[in-house]
Design a protein around this motif. Structure first.
Motif, short mmCIF file in Angstrom:
data_model
loop_
_atom_site.label_atom_id
_atom_site.label_comp_id
_atom_site.label_asym_id
_atom_site.label_seq_id
_atom_site.Cartn_x
_atom_site.Cartn_y
_atom_site.Cartn_z
N GLY A 289 41.09 59.77 35.42
CA GLY A 289 41.22 58.93 34.23
C GLY A 289 41.56 57.49 34.53
O GLY A 289 42.16 56.80 33.69
N THR A 290 41.16 57.00 35.71
CA THR A 290 41.47 55.63 36.09
C THR A 290 40.35 55.06 36.94
O THR A 290 39.38 55.74 37.26
CB THR A 290 42.82 55.59 36.85
N VAL A 291 40.49 53.79 37.32
CA VAL A 291 39.54 53.10 38.19
C VAL A 291 40.21 52.84 39.53
O VAL A 291 41.36 52.38 39.57
CB VAL A 291 39.07 51.78 37.55
N VAL A 292 39.50 53.12 40.62
CA VAL A 292 40.08 52.97 41.95
C VAL A 292 39.20 52.09 42.83
O VAL A 292 38.01 51.92 42.60
CB VAL A 292 40.28 54.34 42.64
N GLU A 293 39.84 51.56 43.85
CA GLU A 293 39.14 50.89 44.94
C GLU A 293 39.03 51.91 46.06
O GLU A 293 40.03 52.44 46.52
CB GLU A 293 39.92 49.66 45.40
N ARG A 294 37.78 52.18 46.49
CA ARG A 294 37.55 53.26 47.45
C ARG A 294 36.98 52.72 48.75
O ARG A 294 35.97 52.01 48.78
CB ARG A 294 36.60 54.30 46.86
#
Length: 385
Positions: A289-294
């Motif tokens: 349920g979130t936005v990540v830097e991968r």
């Protein structure tokens, strides 16, 4: 039933307009895992039993315009852990039209699968160079299933012998049977890009792109940026690229963030070896349920020892850091794979695969590990070599 129905519809529509090649593949074997859900120590769930994987590829035989579609089903049966049994459905398809000056591609993927597969990706999953695996967060408490769609049309055109333009877009969406806040929640991403570049040689080019995205999880997040890429095509099966860029990520609630993006990698093929190596740094939504830097590294190497024996080694390593303010902890995930194939007849082969998984969240006292292996028989009745 959706993958099989769509495949039948597409084949029926195109049967009169093109020559079709049909390539079935049937795999059956035995699978064991000492921690199937990758739980913490003391909570492991070990499984053992049968696994079958059945698919059929329909493709057109045309030097310019091609269409390919593969419906596939993967089923498991674990007598001692029947609650972990699953029927997982997949569909991959692609259309391309190529001339000396332009290329038009439309890849499409669909899956309906248990979260033990969607949240813990294998070595072989993911797109091509510069297209990292998306959406998994490695978090699940109870049995759940996910529907996932992705379509990504792209267009390239050589304006002259020196200059090139490109346009691309993509849309992906994940829907879960049950919404579990912080673990599995529906998400989507849409994006578009436009690029202009020049050819530094007949096989190499430098391009500058503008990109825009919108991520939708528990809230909407907009992102805008740009990137520069160099790529080269050594041969029809070998190419490499280097990309660097930046984007401004602006969540609907919370402060904006500037993120560096990029990647570097290549794929090379020789008579007996095939190597795929790709490192990327990207931004996108995950099922928590979130936005990540991968950060993600993918590696695959296939080596033909003889005409009948092949060895395979692969790995995937990733690190996720939340972009917007929230409670999702930094996650690190890795999987390594060793495998072999012995083709004792043209249409029949024996395969074996060993996997080691590892995962760690920064807010947990210990990491998690799992060992698994699969041994099976593969039948490909239309194989010609």
């Amino acid at each position: 039933m959706l993958p099989l129905g769509l495949a039948t519809f597409c084949v029926a529509c195109g049967a009169g307009a093109a020559n079709w090649e049909v390539a079935p593949r049937v795999q059956a074997g035995y699978r064991y895992s000492d921690n199937f859900r990758l739980y913490q120590d003391g909570q492991e769930v070990d499984v053992s039993g049968g696994e079958a994987d059945i698919g059929v590829t329909f493709r057109t035989v045309d030097p310019r315009t091609t269409f390919e579609i593969t419906p596939r089903i993967n089923s498991t049966y674990f007598p001692d852990e029947k609650s972990e049994d699953a029927n997982n459905y997949y569909l991959t398809a692609g259309f391309s039209d190529v001339t000396p000056r332009r290329r038009f591609d439309v890849p499409f993927t669909y899956s309906h699968e248990d979260v033990t597969r969607s949240e813990l990706p294998d070595v072989s999953e993911g797109g091509g160079l510069g297209e990292p695996t998306e959406g998994d967060s490695g978090r699940f408490l109870t049995r759940n299933r996910r529907d996932f769609y992705r379509i990504a049309p792209s267009f390239e055109y050589d304006i002259s012998q020196r200059y090139r333009m490109e346009l691309n877009a993509h849309y992906l969406k994940a829907d879960f049977d049950s919404q579990l806040p912080g673990f599995q929640q529906d998400f989507s991403e849409k994006g578009a890009g436009a690029g202009f570049g020049f050819l530094t040689s007949p096989r190499s080019a430098v391009l500058v792109r503008a990109v825009a995205f919108q991520y939708e999880t528990t809230a909407k997040t907009d992102a805008y940026g740009g990137e520069v890429e160099w790529n080269t095509q050594y041969s029809p099966n070998s190419r490499a690229y280097v990309r660097i860029g930046a984007q401004q990520t602006k969540p609907e609630r919370g402060s904006s963030d500037t993120n560096v993006t990029g990647g570097a990698g290549g794929q090379w093929a020789s008579e007996r070896n095939r190597l795929f190596l790709d490192f990327t740094r990207s931004v996108g939504p995950v099922s928590a349920g979130t936005v990540v830097e991968r950060y993600q590294l993918r590696l695959r190497l296939d080596h033909d020892v003889t005409q009948r024996v092949a060895l395979r080694v692969g790995a995937r390593l990733s690190r996720d850091e939340q972009v917007e303010d929230g409670t999702y902890p930094t996650r690190e995930y890795a999987i390594g794979e060793l495998g072999f194939e012995w083709r004792w007849l043209r249409q029949w082969s024996l395969i074996g695969t060993y996997n080691y998984r590892w995962q760690e969240y920064e807010d947990e006292p210990s990491d998690r590990t799992a060992n698994s292996f699969l041994i099976g028989i593969v039948y490909e009745p239309k194989r010609s070599e």
